[in-house]
Design a protein around this motif. Structure first.
Motif, PDB file in Angstrom:
ATOM      1  N   LEU A  24       0.828  -1.065  -0.140  1.00 57.47           N
ATOM      2  CA  LEU A  24       0.034  -0.121   0.079  1.00 57.47           C
ATOM      3  C   LEU A  24       0.896   1.343   0.062  1.00 57.47           C
ATOM      4  O   LEU A  24       1.670   1.248   0.779  1.00 57.47           O
ATOM      5  CB  LEU A  24      -1.050  -0.092   1.206  1.00 57.47           C
ATOM      6  CG  LEU A  24      -1.776  -1.176   1.462  1.00 57.47           C
ATOM      7  CD1 LEU A  24      -2.645  -1.161   2.784  1.00 57.47           C
ATOM      8  CD2 LEU A  24      -2.774  -1.210   0.278  1.00 57.47           C
ATOM      9  N   ALA A  25       0.591   2.096  -0.748  1.00 55.61           N
ATOM     10  CA  ALA A  25       1.567   3.466  -1.035  1.00 55.61           C
ATOM     11  C   ALA A  25       1.027   4.200   0.210  1.00 55.61           C
ATOM     12  O   ALA A  25      -0.098   4.177   0.815  1.00 55.61           O
ATOM     13  CB  ALA A  25       1.132   4.198  -2.242  1.00 55.61           C
ATOM     14  N   ASP A  26       2.004   4.891   0.644  1.00 60.16           N
ATOM     15  CA  ASP A  26       1.661   5.903   1.931  1.00 60.16           C
ATOM     16  C   ASP A  26       0.568   6.938   1.659  1.00 60.16           C
ATOM     17  O   ASP A  26      -0.051   7.148   2.496  1.00 60.16           O
ATOM     18  CB  ASP A  26       2.988   6.774   2.305  1.00 60.16           C
ATOM     19  CG  ASP A  26       4.286   5.795   2.689  1.00 60.16           C
ATOM     20  OD1 ASP A  26       3.893   4.514   3.226  1.00 60.16           O
ATOM     21  OD2 ASP A  26       5.169   6.179   2.642  1.00 60.16           O
ATOM     22  N   ALA A  27       0.560   7.290   0.435  1.00 53.76           N
ATOM     23  CA  ALA A  27      -0.654   8.247   0.110  1.00 53.76           C
ATOM     24  C   ALA A  27      -1.821   7.606  -0.560  1.00 53.76           C
ATOM     25  O   ALA A  27      -2.454   8.262  -1.377  1.00 53.76           O
ATOM     26  CB  ALA A  27      -0.190   9.357  -0.635  1.00 53.76           C
ATOM     27  N   ILE A  28      -1.987   6.335  -0.303  1.00 55.02           N
ATOM     28  CA  ILE A  28      -2.978   5.525  -0.892  1.00 55.02           C
ATOM     29  C   ILE A  28      -4.468   6.321  -0.884  1.00 55.02           C
ATOM     30  O   ILE A  28      -4.546   6.909   0.226  1.00 55.02           O
ATOM     31  CB  ILE A  28      -3.292   4.288  -0.446  1.00 55.02           C
ATOM     32  CG1 ILE A  28      -4.090   3.381  -1.168  1.00 55.02           C
ATOM     33  CG2 ILE A  28      -3.357   4.226   1.092  1.00 55.02           C
ATOM     34  CD1 ILE A  28      -4.310   1.961  -1.177  1.00 55.02           C
ATOM     35  N   ARG A  29      -5.331   6.221  -1.630  1.00 60.27           N
ATOM     36  CA  ARG A  29      -6.800   6.832  -1.476  1.00 60.27           C
ATOM     37  C   ARG A  29      -7.520   5.505  -1.810  1.00 60.27           C
ATOM     38  O   ARG A  29      -7.555   4.835  -3.026  1.00 60.27           O
ATOM     39  CB  ARG A  29      -6.814   7.847  -2.571  1.00 60.27           C
ATOM     40  CG  ARG A  29      -8.270   8.513  -2.507  1.00 60.27           C
ATOM     41  CD  ARG A  29      -7.911   9.817  -3.268  1.00 60.27           C
ATOM     42  NE  ARG A  29      -9.452  10.562  -3.336  1.00 60.27           N
ATOM     43  CZ  ARG A  29     -10.620  10.264  -4.067  1.00 60.27           C
ATOM     44  NH1 ARG A  29     -10.292   9.246  -4.940  1.00 60.27           N
ATOM     45  NH2 ARG A  29     -11.811  10.942  -3.682  1.00 60.27           N
ATOM     46  N   TRP A  30      -8.653   5.219  -0.907  1.00 67.82           N
ATOM     47  CA  TRP A  30      -9.558   4.246  -1.181  1.00 67.82           C
ATOM     48  C   TRP A  30     -11.110   4.737  -1.056  1.00 67.82           C
ATOM     49  O   TRP A  30     -11.495   5.392  -0.035  1.00 67.82           O
ATOM     50  CB  TRP A  30      -9.523   3.246   0.046  1.00 67.82           C
ATOM     51  CG  TRP A  30     -10.534   1.907  -0.316  1.00 67.82           C
ATOM     52  CD1 TRP A  30     -11.114   1.463  -1.013  1.00 67.82           C
ATOM     53  CD2 TRP A  30     -10.642   0.937   0.825  1.00 67.82           C
ATOM     54  NE1 TRP A  30     -11.836   0.424  -1.117  1.00 67.82           N
ATOM     55  CE2 TRP A  30     -11.541   0.134   0.244  1.00 67.82           C
ATOM     56  CE3 TRP A  30      -9.937   0.526   2.013  1.00 67.82           C
ATOM     57  CZ2 TRP A  30     -11.881  -1.088   1.008  1.00 67.82           C
ATOM     58  CZ3 TRP A  30     -10.379  -0.446   2.753  1.00 67.82           C
ATOM     59  CH2 TRP A  30     -11.295  -1.337   2.172  1.00 67.82           C
ATOM     60  N   ASN A  31     -11.670   4.963  -2.379  1.00 71.29           N
ATOM     61  CA  ASN A  31     -12.918   5.298  -2.529  1.00 71.29           C
ATOM     62  C   ASN A  31     -14.092   4.475  -2.513  1.00 71.29           C
ATOM     63  O   ASN A  31     -14.101   3.765  -3.380  1.00 71.29           O
ATOM     64  CB  ASN A  31     -12.820   6.312  -3.874  1.00 71.29           C
ATOM     65  CG  ASN A  31     -14.351   6.913  -4.263  1.00 71.29           C
ATOM     66  OD1 ASN A  31     -15.064   7.016  -3.440  1.00 71.29           O
ATOM     67  ND2 ASN A  31     -14.367   7.224  -5.335  1.00 71.29           N
ATOM     68  N   MET A  32     -14.735   4.336  -1.292  1.00 74.03           N
ATOM     69  CA  MET A  32     -15.766   3.477  -1.157  1.00 74.03           C
ATOM     70  C   MET A  32     -17.026   4.146  -1.858  1.00 74.03           C
ATOM     71  O   MET A  32     -17.711   4.892  -1.299  1.00 74.03           O
ATOM     72  CB  MET A  32     -16.154   2.779   0.161  1.00 74.03           C
ATOM     73  CG  MET A  32     -14.830   1.856   0.766  1.00 74.03           C
ATOM     74  SD  MET A  32     -15.149   1.595   2.109  1.00 74.03           S
ATOM     75  CE  MET A  32     -13.613   1.386   2.742  1.00 74.03           C
ATOM     76  N   SER A  39      -8.080   8.098   3.088  1.00 73.57           N
ATOM     77  CA  SER A  39      -6.708   8.575   2.545  1.00 73.57           C
ATOM     78  C   SER A  39      -5.804   8.251   3.433  1.00 73.57           C
ATOM     79  O   SER A  39      -5.795   8.375   4.650  1.00 73.57           O
ATOM     80  CB  SER A  39      -6.895  10.227   2.217  1.00 73.57           C
ATOM     81  OG  SER A  39      -7.664  10.324   1.442  1.00 73.57           O
ATOM     82  N   GLY A  40      -4.614   7.862   3.146  1.00 73.88           N
ATOM     83  CA  GLY A  40      -3.301   7.619   3.861  1.00 73.88           C
ATOM     84  C   GLY A  40      -3.390   6.007   4.029  1.00 73.88           C
ATOM     85  O   GLY A  40      -4.229   5.349   4.499  1.00 73.88           O
ATOM     86  N   LYS A  41      -1.956   5.298   4.309  1.00 76.17           N
ATOM     87  CA  LYS A  41      -2.002   4.206   4.367  1.00 76.17           C
ATOM     88  C   LYS A  41      -2.493   3.770   5.889  1.00 76.17           C
ATOM     89  O   LYS A  41      -3.036   2.758   6.054  1.00 76.17           O
ATOM     90  CB  LYS A  41      -0.198   3.572   4.522  1.00 76.17           C
ATOM     91  CG  LYS A  41      -0.186   2.265   4.409  1.00 76.17           C
ATOM     92  CD  LYS A  41       1.246   2.061   4.384  1.00 76.17           C
ATOM     93  CE  LYS A  41       1.861   0.641   4.535  1.00 76.17           C
ATOM     94  NZ  LYS A  41       2.885   0.327   3.907  1.00 76.17           N
ATOM     95  N   GLU A  42      -2.093   4.519   6.793  1.00 76.86           N
ATOM     96  CA  GLU A  42      -2.773   4.357   8.111  1.00 76.86           C
ATOM     97  C   GLU A  42      -3.975   4.078   8.361  1.00 76.86           C
ATOM     98  O   GLU A  42      -4.485   3.283   8.890  1.00 76.86           O
ATOM     99  CB  GLU A  42      -2.013   5.241   9.056  1.00 76.86           C
ATOM    100  CG  GLU A  42      -2.242   4.885  10.649  1.00 76.86           C
ATOM    101  CD  GLU A  42      -1.856   5.895  11.619  1.00 76.86           C
ATOM    102  OE1 GLU A  42      -2.220   6.304  12.565  1.00 76.86           O
ATOM    103  OE2 GLU A  42      -0.430   6.441  11.338  1.00 76.86           O
TER     104      GLU A  42
END
Length: 118
Positions: A24-32, A39-42
């Motif tokens: 997972l990229a640090d700046a990942i974005r998951w749009n449900m 937003s963000g890996k954490e």
């Protein structure tokens, strides 16, 4: 381990989150879609951990899992039945679209619809 994007996308869609965590990229974005954007890996990892806790007592049966892979994008279409501890059944059709950059998942767009039981 160096996993192919197709393998990573399918693993994530099948709720195998620990497998995909390093990718997972640090700046990942998951749009449900229709629900929320994470937003963000954490934050994505925290959402996955909540899902794992919920699914610990749920039986999941993937009836369909189709993967279509391109150069930087992978699409996973699935149909799954979920049976909770009270034996209540739900069926969910979903489609996850993954974008990759430098071997990491940078964006996920997820569509999910509960299917009426017949």
């Amino acid at each position: 381990m160096n996993a192919a994007p197709q393998q990573l996308a399918e693993a994530f869609s099948r709720h195998e989150f620990e497998t995909t965590r390093p990718y997972l990229a640090d700046a990942i974005r998951w749009n449900m879609v229709g629900s929320e954007v994470i937003s963000g890996k954490e934050n994505v990892v925290n959402t996955c951990q909540q899902s794992v806790r919920y699914l610990a007592d749920v039986q999941v049966n993937f009836m369909k899992c189709r993967v279509i892979a391109g150069d930087q994008h992978v699409v996973v279409e699935s149909l799954a039945e979920y049976t909770d501890p009270q034996q209540q059944l739900s069926k969910v059709a979903s489609c996850d679209i993954y974008e990759f950059a430098d071997g990491k998942i940078v964006e996920i767009t997820s569509y999910a619809v509960e299917i009426p039981l017949q």
